[in-house]
Design an enzyme around this catalytic site. Sequence first.
Site, mmCIF file in Angstrom:
data_model
loop_
_atom_site.group_PDB
_atom_site.id
_atom_site.type_symbol
_atom_site.label_atom_id
_atom_site.label_comp_id
_atom_site.label_asym_id
_atom_site.label_seq_id
_atom_site.Cartn_x
_atom_site.Cartn_y
_atom_site.Cartn_z
ATOM 1 N N GLY A 170 0.819 -1.215 0.000
ATOM 2 C CA GLY A 170 0.000 0.000 0.000
ATOM 3 C C GLY A 170 0.852 1.263 0.000
ATOM 4 C CG LEU A 171 4.068 1.646 2.019
ATOM 5 C CD1 LEU A 171 5.323 1.126 2.696
ATOM 6 C CD2 LEU A 171 3.596 2.922 2.715
ATOM 7 N N GLY A 172 2.716 2.290 -2.660
ATOM 8 C CA GLY A 172 2.926 2.813 -4.018
ATOM 9 C C GLY A 172 4.198 2.324 -4.682
ATOM 10 C CB SER A 205 3.416 -0.907 -8.824
ATOM 11 O OG SER A 205 2.202 -0.248 -8.630
ATOM 12 C CB ALA A 206 2.719 4.511 -8.465
ATOM 13 C CG ASP A 210 -1.074 4.869 -5.508
ATOM 14 O OD1 ASP A 210 -1.839 5.431 -4.700
ATOM 15 O OD2 ASP A 210 -0.742 3.674 -5.418
HETATM 16 O O1 PMV Z 1 -2.812 -0.035 -2.408
HETATM 17 P P1 PMV Z 1 -2.361 1.200 -3.105
HETATM 18 O O2 PMV Z 1 -1.203 1.855 -2.483
HETATM 19 O O3 PMV Z 1 -2.168 1.015 -4.569
HETATM 20 O O4 PMV Z 1 -3.551 2.283 -2.952
HETATM 21 C C1 PMV Z 1 -4.777 2.046 -3.563
HETATM 22 C C2 PMV Z 1 -5.739 3.162 -3.310
HETATM 23 C C3 PMV Z 1 -7.165 2.809 -3.727
HETATM 24 O O5 PMV Z 1 -7.962 3.954 -3.410
HETATM 25 C C4 PMV Z 1 -7.690 1.627 -2.948
HETATM 26 C C5 PMV Z 1 -7.264 2.503 -5.213
HETATM 27 C C6 PMV Z 1 -7.109 3.705 -6.130
HETATM 28 O O6 PMV Z 1 -6.970 3.485 -7.338
HETATM 29 O O7 PMV Z 1 -7.184 4.863 -5.665
#
Ligand code: PMV
Length: 296
Positions: free
Chosen positions: A90-92, A94-95, A137
């Site tokens: 959840g810390l991005g 891949s982006a 992201d």
């Molecule tokens: O899990 P992450 O870090 O890719 O964050 C996703 C955020 C969401 O709101 C769940 C999805 C999105 O596209 O915004």
Amino acid sequence: MKEEACAKVILFGEHSVVYGKPGIAAPVRSLRTSVSIAKASVLQIIFDRDIDEKERSRIVELIMLAARELGISSLEAKIGISSSIPFSAGLGSSASLSIALLKAIAGFNRIALTEDDLNAKALALEKQFHGNPSGIDNEVIVTDRIIFFEDGKSTVIIPGKPLHLLIADTGISSDTKKMVRKVRKQFVAYRSEMDGILKPMGELAGKAKDALEEGDLKELGLLMFQNHTLLADLGVSNQELDDLVKAADDAGALGAKLSGGGGGGVVIALVTDEKSERIRKAMEMTGAKVYPTVIS
Ligand code: PMV
């Protein structure tokens, strides 16, 4: 040549941002992806850590897509990738990798990219892996500032006070695509109940923007706890994430919530400098790996 990109945390509004509600995200500059690129006779890719075959082929695919987005058909280069960002947390990660790759490949081929170009191309890469990402992201990582994000557009938030955050990783993989799909199914089946969760989430992000700008960390923390409760109602939390939020709360955190897609990944806790060590230890006791960071 070498290019870098930071990690990110979503401070408010993950999931609700997919439904057009506002979200707030912040760059995490202490965690980074770095991509080096040099001339070679064939394409060579070198990673700084052991990765499994699935992850390797995903990254190779990402490199190919980045080259294609930049209009490059053959890439004769040695590409070195190193990252301190935990994957699927959840810390991005891949982006961040997409953005560092795009900058490195563009620079190596003397292609000038504006911030808008970079953002659009990074979003195109994200779409390959996350289905229908909101774009928050790539936007926060390219901007490298705290952003208020709504309907694909962002404005920069200048915080009244720096944020001392503890990022606690459960070590459980967070599958964003799967979690977004789960929320979508519920949205279709129980529209009015879901609206009853997503609407207050959007309102929290609006209040959080004011608290951030005013440097009202106490209020900001309370809003984070509320956001976590709503995310749990949405069905994207789990026992480990709830335990981490409780551990942070019991040890005196101003606020805590899961961050990112959920189902695993990280909890972020807003702390004061004085209590930081105590809260860190409490979160580590649950088995999490904790990354302290300051966001300004
Ligand atoms: O899990 P992450 O870090 O890719 O964050 C996703 C955020 C969401 O709101 C769940 C999805 C999105 O596209 O915004």
